[in-house]
Motif scaffolding. Structure first.
Motif, PDB file in Angstrom:
ATOM      1  N   GLY A  29       0.534  -1.142   0.177  1.00 19.60           N
ATOM      2  CA  GLY A  29      -0.089  -0.237   0.255  1.00 19.60           C
ATOM      3  C   GLY A  29       0.628   1.587  -0.281  1.00 19.60           C
ATOM      4  O   GLY A  29       0.247   2.301  -0.636  1.00 19.60           O
ATOM      5  N   ALA A  30       2.020   1.084   0.972  1.00 13.53           N
ATOM      6  CA  ALA A  30       2.746   2.362   0.619  1.00 13.53           C
ATOM      7  C   ALA A  30       3.596   2.486  -0.304  1.00 13.53           C
ATOM      8  O   ALA A  30       3.588   3.619  -1.246  1.00 13.53           O
ATOM      9  CB  ALA A  30       4.119   2.170   1.915  1.00 13.53           C
ATOM     10  N   LEU A  31       3.943   1.922  -1.250  1.00 14.54           N
ATOM     11  CA  LEU A  31       4.232   1.878  -2.531  1.00 14.54           C
ATOM     12  C   LEU A  31       3.404   2.438  -3.168  1.00 14.54           C
ATOM     13  O   LEU A  31       3.848   3.036  -4.562  1.00 14.54           O
ATOM     14  CB  LEU A  31       5.116   0.120  -3.329  1.00 14.54           C
ATOM     15  N   LEU A  32       2.091   1.896  -3.612  1.00 13.06           N
ATOM     16  CA  LEU A  32       1.387   2.383  -4.398  1.00 13.06           C
ATOM     17  C   LEU A  32       0.828   3.744  -4.060  1.00 13.06           C
ATOM     18  O   LEU A  32       0.563   4.302  -4.870  1.00 13.06           O
ATOM     19  CB  LEU A  32       0.455   1.701  -4.134  1.00 13.06           C
ATOM     20  N   ALA A  33       0.720   4.470  -2.770  1.00 12.93           N
ATOM     21  CA  ALA A  33       0.361   6.064  -2.740  1.00 12.93           C
ATOM     22  C   ALA A  33       2.048   6.363  -2.985  1.00 12.93           C
ATOM     23  O   ALA A  33       2.184   7.262  -3.564  1.00 12.93           O
ATOM     24  CB  ALA A  33       0.988   6.018  -0.809  1.00 12.93           C
ATOM     25  N   LEU A  34       2.793   5.623  -2.949  1.00 12.51           N
ATOM     26  CA  LEU A  34       4.307   6.295  -3.227  1.00 12.51           C
ATOM     27  C   LEU A  34       4.168   6.682  -5.126  1.00 12.51           C
ATOM     28  O   LEU A  34       4.349   8.327  -5.951  1.00 12.51           O
ATOM     29  CB  LEU A  34       5.780   6.416  -3.108  1.00 12.51           C
ATOM     30  N   LEU A  35       3.864   5.883  -6.024  1.00 10.16           N
ATOM     31  CA  LEU A  35       3.723   5.462  -7.636  1.00 10.16           C
ATOM     32  C   LEU A  35       2.820   6.986  -7.663  1.00 10.16           C
ATOM     33  O   LEU A  35       2.750   7.448  -8.890  1.00 10.16           O
ATOM     34  CB  LEU A  35       3.767   4.411  -7.842  1.00 10.16           C
ATOM     35  N   VAL A  36       1.828   6.512  -6.655  1.00 12.63           N
ATOM     36  CA  VAL A  36       0.643   8.356  -6.836  1.00 12.63           C
ATOM     37  C   VAL A  36       1.006   9.004  -7.156  1.00 12.63           C
ATOM     38  O   VAL A  36       0.871   9.774  -8.066  1.00 12.63           O
ATOM     39  CB  VAL A  36      -0.743   7.767  -6.068  1.00 12.63           C
ATOM     40  N   ALA A  37       1.516   9.580  -6.117  1.00 13.01           N
ATOM     41  CA  ALA A  37       2.829  10.971  -5.709  1.00 13.01           C
ATOM     42  C   ALA A  37       3.125  11.037  -6.795  1.00 13.01           C
ATOM     43  O   ALA A  37       3.482  11.890  -7.495  1.00 13.01           O
ATOM     44  CB  ALA A  37       3.247  11.197  -4.357  1.00 13.01           C
ATOM     45  N   LEU A  38       4.194   9.922  -7.217  1.00 17.04           N
ATOM     46  CA  LEU A  38       5.620  10.661  -8.185  1.00 17.04           C
ATOM     47  C   LEU A  38       4.135  10.809  -9.606  1.00 17.04           C
ATOM     48  O   LEU A  38       4.786  11.130 -10.354  1.00 17.04           O
ATOM     49  CB  LEU A  38       5.875   8.892  -8.697  1.00 17.04           C
ATOM     50  N   SER A  39       3.145  10.259  -9.789  1.00 13.77           N
ATOM     51  CA  SER A  39       3.005  10.364 -11.070  1.00 13.77           C
ATOM     52  C   SER A  39       1.667  11.863 -11.391  1.00 13.77           C
ATOM     53  O   SER A  39       1.437  12.751 -11.674  1.00 13.77           O
ATOM     54  CB  SER A  39       1.594   9.737 -10.794  1.00 13.77           C
ATOM     55  N   MET A  40       1.027  12.126 -10.003  1.00 15.37           N
ATOM     56  CA  MET A  40       0.954  12.985  -9.604  1.00 15.37           C
ATOM     57  C   MET A  40       2.490  14.520 -10.308  1.00 15.37           C
ATOM     58  O   MET A  40       1.925  15.221 -10.602  1.00 15.37           O
ATOM     59  CB  MET A  40       0.325  13.645  -8.088  1.00 15.37           C
ATOM     60  N   VAL A  41       3.721  14.358  -9.756  1.00 15.48           N
ATOM     61  CA  VAL A  41       4.455  15.484  -8.765  1.00 15.48           C
ATOM     62  C   VAL A  41       5.186  15.011 -11.690  1.00 15.48           C
ATOM     63  O   VAL A  41       5.072  16.551 -11.913  1.00 15.48           O
ATOM     64  CB  VAL A  41       5.447  14.380  -9.123  1.00 15.48           C
ATOM     65  N   VAL A  42       4.696  13.934 -12.247  1.00 14.63           N
ATOM     66  CA  VAL A  42       5.126  14.230 -13.500  1.00 14.63           C
ATOM     67  C   VAL A  42       4.339  15.003 -14.430  1.00 14.63           C
ATOM     68  O   VAL A  42       4.507  15.806 -14.914  1.00 14.63           O
ATOM     69  CB  VAL A  42       5.582  12.489 -13.964  1.00 14.63           C
ATOM     70  N   ALA A  46       4.457  26.093 -11.383  1.00 11.10           N
ATOM     71  CA  ALA A  46       5.294  26.613 -10.129  1.00 11.10           C
ATOM     72  C   ALA A  46       4.844  25.839  -9.005  1.00 11.10           C
ATOM     73  O   ALA A  46       4.914  24.996  -7.838  1.00 11.10           O
ATOM     74  CB  ALA A  46       5.790  27.714 -10.006  1.00 11.10           C
ATOM     75  N   VAL A  47       3.331  26.461  -9.080  1.00 12.31           N
ATOM     76  CA  VAL A  47       2.424  26.026  -7.748  1.00 12.31           C
ATOM     77  C   VAL A  47       2.606  24.491  -7.155  1.00 12.31           C
ATOM     78  O   VAL A  47       2.914  24.058  -6.596  1.00 12.31           O
ATOM     79  CB  VAL A  47       0.699  27.186  -7.098  1.00 12.31           C
ATOM     80  N   LEU A  48       1.493  23.490  -7.921  1.00 10.36           N
ATOM     81  CA  LEU A  48       1.386  22.302  -8.010  1.00 10.36           C
ATOM     82  C   LEU A  48       2.081  21.652  -8.436  1.00 10.36           C
ATOM     83  O   LEU A  48       2.576  20.443  -7.620  1.00 10.36           O
ATOM     84  CB  LEU A  48       0.126  22.412  -8.974  1.00 10.36           C
ATOM     85  N   ALA A  49       3.395  21.435  -9.143  1.00 10.91           N
ATOM     86  CA  ALA A  49       4.582  21.399  -8.803  1.00 10.91           C
ATOM     87  C   ALA A  49       5.271  20.780  -7.271  1.00 10.91           C
ATOM     88  O   ALA A  49       5.614  20.085  -6.824  1.00 10.91           O
ATOM     89  CB  ALA A  49       5.552  21.631  -9.984  1.00 10.91           C
ATOM     90  N   SER A  50       5.697  22.216  -7.132  1.00 11.33           N
ATOM     91  CA  SER A  50       6.393  22.060  -5.780  1.00 11.33           C
ATOM     92  C   SER A  50       5.390  21.103  -4.700  1.00 11.33           C
ATOM     93  O   SER A  50       5.709  20.642  -3.755  1.00 11.33           O
ATOM     94  CB  SER A  50       6.220  23.974  -5.399  1.00 11.33           C
ATOM     95  N   VAL A  51       3.919  21.474  -4.340  1.00  7.04           N
ATOM     96  CA  VAL A  51       3.250  20.905  -3.579  1.00  7.04           C
ATOM     97  C   VAL A  51       3.429  20.091  -3.914  1.00  7.04           C
ATOM     98  O   VAL A  51       3.893  18.473  -2.586  1.00  7.04           O
ATOM     99  CB  VAL A  51       1.720  21.449  -4.117  1.00  7.04           C
ATOM    100  N   ALA A  52       3.765  18.992  -5.161  1.00  6.38           N
ATOM    101  CA  ALA A  52       3.722  17.595  -5.363  1.00  6.38           C
ATOM    102  C   ALA A  52       4.656  17.059  -5.264  1.00  6.38           C
ATOM    103  O   ALA A  52       5.396  15.789  -4.888  1.00  6.38           O
ATOM    104  CB  ALA A  52       2.874  17.794  -6.509  1.00  6.38           C
ATOM    105  N   VAL A  53       6.053  18.030  -5.217  1.00  9.32           N
ATOM    106  CA  VAL A  53       6.946  17.563  -4.779  1.00  9.32           C
ATOM    107  C   VAL A  53       7.221  17.019  -3.377  1.00  9.32           C
ATOM    108  O   VAL A  53       8.071  16.198  -2.977  1.00  9.32           O
ATOM    109  CB  VAL A  53       8.448  18.585  -5.497  1.00  9.32           C
ATOM    110  N   LEU A  54       6.912  18.581  -2.565  1.00  3.64           N
ATOM    111  CA  LEU A  54       6.924  18.032  -0.790  1.00  3.64           C
ATOM    112  C   LEU A  54       5.748  17.110  -0.508  1.00  3.64           C
ATOM    113  O   LEU A  54       6.413  16.418   0.261  1.00  3.64           O
ATOM    114  CB  LEU A  54       6.136  20.031   0.016  1.00  3.64           C
ATOM    115  N   GLY A  55       4.820  16.769  -1.381  1.00  7.30           N
ATOM    116  CA  GLY A  55       4.124  15.695  -1.229  1.00  7.30           C
ATOM    117  C   GLY A  55       4.273  14.661  -0.886  1.00  7.30           C
ATOM    118  O   GLY A  55       5.069  13.480  -0.564  1.00  7.30           O
ATOM    119  N   LEU A  56       5.674  14.106  -2.359  1.00  5.07           N
ATOM    120  CA  LEU A  56       5.834  12.775  -2.796  1.00  5.07           C
ATOM    121  C   LEU A  56       6.946  12.609  -1.049  1.00  5.07           C
ATOM    122  O   LEU A  56       7.433  11.532  -1.586  1.00  5.07           O
ATOM    123  CB  LEU A  56       7.208  13.156  -3.982  1.00  5.07           C
ATOM    124  N   VAL A  57       7.631  13.553  -1.360  1.00  8.50           N
ATOM    125  CA  VAL A  57       8.805  13.749  -0.578  1.00  8.50           C
ATOM    126  C   VAL A  57       8.392  13.490   0.931  1.00  8.50           C
ATOM    127  O   VAL A  57       8.857  12.441   1.881  1.00  8.50           O
ATOM    128  CB  VAL A  57       9.719  14.829  -0.179  1.00  8.50           C
TER     129      VAL A  57
END
Length: 709
Positions: free
Chosen positions: A539-552, A563-574
């Motif tokens: 489940g943790a890996l699936l959540a990370l893959l979803v977050a990675l897809s959002m960053v992309v 600028a706004v959405l990419a920053s939020v997505a990267v912070l969420g992924l980290v």
């Protein structure tokens, strides 16, 4: 008392406590803790006590210095400062643990194994540290019905200039549980304690025991293994102050001591005597160094004329070449095939580019197999036991591959272009050097495909790991050449170009279609991780893959939204990676997948020999979640009702050795069978050599192997 004095008192009290490094290791069966007792401080001429305390779960036990008919004693290896010397374990009195007609000696509940540390005159405490570093590597075998080898690394920092008596009660209880010495008699002055050999038995006579023991039944524990029949019935009696017993010798006796140290126990207390052996020992049996099943296999192999070494090596090379060719048809390689096919269709008219790309791809494949082989050989030289496909035994590697294939799938689906996410200088470099792309595609192919080689060339890989380095590397290089050969031939043979479709708009549709094999590979990798780390890890890996897809996706936007959405997505992924990373690499508390099916039991070292000794035939499935062939055989053959009915009719015990995560015991068992990867299927019968079946199982093959002979 004012505040400053209170703080000073607290500081002195804390200074007297040992500073904890990793002092506790907890498994599902045992809680192991490193304890210390230094009531006089750590100074030259003083003695310090340390010890490993083992708290067992109910019904589990570990072993005494003589484990009896099976098992292994706990081993402690110390790393100590100069001038500090470790003594032997002061073993407490054990208890007898019957197992059928056998018997072991060990401990249940909580036991402390104390060890004295002698502080010599050579000890010089460091002026830069107020502590003495104590390090321990411990290995113990814990058993119930099955046996599991466990280990732990412990560190403890003892205060060098103050006393430590935090665990005084535990050490005092351990000392009280140690056997007390019995004074040995002097010839001609007072009677000696002896063990007289009388045919197939020992007649024991012990003097100088406490008066309070007279008339009571005593337990008898020999410190020397493989002398007496531990599980046999024996008789004892009192003749005034003399305790006597007649104890049968073991039919497999391998020791013939002149002096036999033994422990006699009653009511939790013990007394130690050194028995002088009288008479001549009967001829001893040869000590068993291998299991009975393996010994039978070795005897049968010895009767077969050995083949010349050169034939085996050349056969292994041929097997490696064929294995590499067949590897292109395996499901785990298909996603990488999709990348190559897209590349071929894009450049159908560029013959020069085809040839250069084919060479670069071949170089990537061959270099990657050489690197994997070199790593395995280097670890072999360092004493490690590692099997083929070891990279997918790491949850971190599986998660990284899942992330990489998610990015590739999103790229093929048209969600983004790699060059749009890279700086212009890097994107230009990538565009100018398609050779690098072809080389890296070869590297990626090996990373995901190498575990699939074992089913087709397990014997060749097993041989490679035992060969000299030059010959072993040759097998790995030929394996890579076999895998790359179809693409190399296609890039250099003009006739192949006529079979390629002409470029056109259909290529974009085909490219998006090829994204789905990539997503299927991601699903498989998530399932593999679930077998390794449990449902929480998947489940943790699936959540990370979803977050990675959002960053992309966010990086494909333009202007302020990017600028706004990419920053939020990267912070969420980290943040998600930081919080969920532990669940991905954690070993789950639940039992492994091998024991999910009620028909199958988990394999453990010694389990096969134990079942064979009980007269039960055994079938062992060496498997792993990341092994596609293993899963195919499990679904198409091993789960068929007619095969399972034959297993039941033959009263087979079914064992599954799950190699999904690294397991040195399974690696060693595979090496004994001459294999270095999975799947491996073995039929064991009492008094017969093990039968190793083919890697791609057929129903008739299994039914024939397990049918009554």
């Amino acid at each position: 008392m004012n505040m400053s004095r209170l703080l000073a008192a607290v500081g002195l009290a804390l200074a007297a406590l040992p500073t904890l490094g990793q002092t506790v290791v907890t498994t599902e069966r045992v809680r192991a803790e490193l304890l210390a007792h230094a009531p006089d401080g750590v100074e030259p001429g003083r003695k310090v006590w340390v010890g490993l305390q083992l708290a067992h779960q109910p019904e589990w036990h570990t072993y005494w210095k003589n484990s009896g008919d099976s098992g292994l004693p706990t081993e402690l290896t110390w790393t100590l400062p100069a001038g500090v010397q470790a003594g032997d374990i002061a073993w407490p009195v054990p208890k007898k643990i019957p197992i059928g007609n056998l018997a072991n000696y060990g401990y249940e509940g909580t036991v402390l194994l104390p060890v004295p540390l002698t502080i010599t005159e050579a000890f010089q405490p460091s002026p830069l540290s107020a502590h003495v570093d104590i390090k321990l590597q411990a290995n113990w075998l814990v058993c119930k019905k099955e046996c599991i080898p466990e280990q732990g690394e412990f560190t403890l920092k003892l205060p060098a200039r103050s006393t430590t008596a935090l665990h005084a009660q535990a050490f005092e209880a351990a000392w009280a549980a140690q056997p007390k010495p019995i004074a040995q008699g002097l010839a001609g002055v007072r009677p000696e304690s002896t063990a007289r050999i009388d045919g197939d038995a020992l007649v024991v006579s012990v003097q100088q025991l406490p008066v309070a023991l007279r008339g009571k039944t005593l337990a008898f524990y020999p410190e020397t293994g493989e002398v007496i029949d531990n599980g046999a019935r024996w008789t004892q009696a009192w003749n005034g102050a003399e305790w006597t017993a007649r104890i049968p010798l073991s039919p497999q006796r391998s020791a013939s001591p002149a002096v036999m140290p033994v422990v006699l126990a009653q009511g939790g207390e013990g007394w130690r005597a050194e028995l002088k052996v009288l008479g001549a020992w009967p001829q001893a049996a040869q000590a068993a160094t291998v299991s009975p099943a393996l010994a039978e296999a070795l005897r049968e192999n010895a009767a077969v004329p050995a083949a010349p070494a050169g034939i085996g090596f050349w056969a292994a090379l041929l097997g490696a070449l064929l294995g590499g060719l067949i590897l292109n048809l395996m499901p785990c390689v298909f996603p990488v095939l999709a990348i190559k096919v897209v590349g071929f269709t894009r450049h159908a008219d560029d013959r020069r580019g085809h040839r250069i790309g084919g060479l670069a791809y071949t170089a990537g494949v061959v270099a990657s197999f050489a690197l994997l082989g070199g790593v395995m050989l280097a670890l072999r030289a360092a004493g490690e036991q590692l099997g083929w496909g070891f990279q997918l035994q790491s949850p971190a590697v599986v998660a990284s591959l899942a992330a990489l294939f998610t990015l590739i799938a999103l790229n093929l689906a048209g969600v983004f272009e790699f060059r749009s996410l890279l700086p212009s200088s890097v994107a230009t470099l990538q565009a100018k050097h398609p050779v690098l792309d072809a080389f890296l595609t070869g590297v990626l192919a090996v990373a995901i495909a190498s575990p699939c080689t074992a089913p087709f060339m397990g014997a060749s890989l097993g041989l490679a790991i035992s060969l000299p380095p030059a010959q072993a590397l040759a097998i790995f290089l030929v394996l890579g050449l076999g895998m790359a050969l179809p693409y190399l031939a296609a890039s250099w043979i003009p006739a192949f170009a006529r079979w390629l479709p002409r470029p056109g708009p259909w290529m974009e549709t085909f490219r998006r279609l090829m994204a789905f094999p990539m997503f299927a590979t991601v699903a498989w990798l998530v399932w593999v991780l679930g077998q390794q780390s449990g449902i929480d890890g998947a489940g943790a890996l699936l959540a990370l893959l979803v977050a990675l897809s959002m960053v992309v996706w966010a990086l494909t936007l333009r202007g302020r939204a990017r600028a706004v959405l990419a920053s939020v997505a990267v912070l969420g992924l980290v943040g998600l990676a930081w919080s969920a990373g532990g669940a991905i690499v954690r070993v789950p508390a639940a039992a492994s997948a091998a024991s999910v099916d009620g028909r199958w039991q988990a394999w453990a070292p010694g389990r096969v020999d134990q079942l064979l000794a009980e007269g039960k035939p055994v079938f062992v499935d060496f498997t792993a979640a990341w092994c596609v062939t293993c899963q195919y055989n499990k679904k198409t053959t091993l789960s068929r009702p007619d095969v399972l009915a034959d297993f039941d009719a033959g009263r087979f015990v079914l064992l599954r050795a799950d190699w999904t995560r690294r397991d040195p015991a399974i690696t060693a068992a595979l090496a004994q069978l001459g294999r270095n990867g999975v799947p491996v299927y073995v039929v064991y019968r009492q008094g017969r050599a093990p039968v190793v079946l083919s890697e791609v199982l057929g129903v008739q093959e299994v039914r024939a192997a397990i049918s009554p002979l």
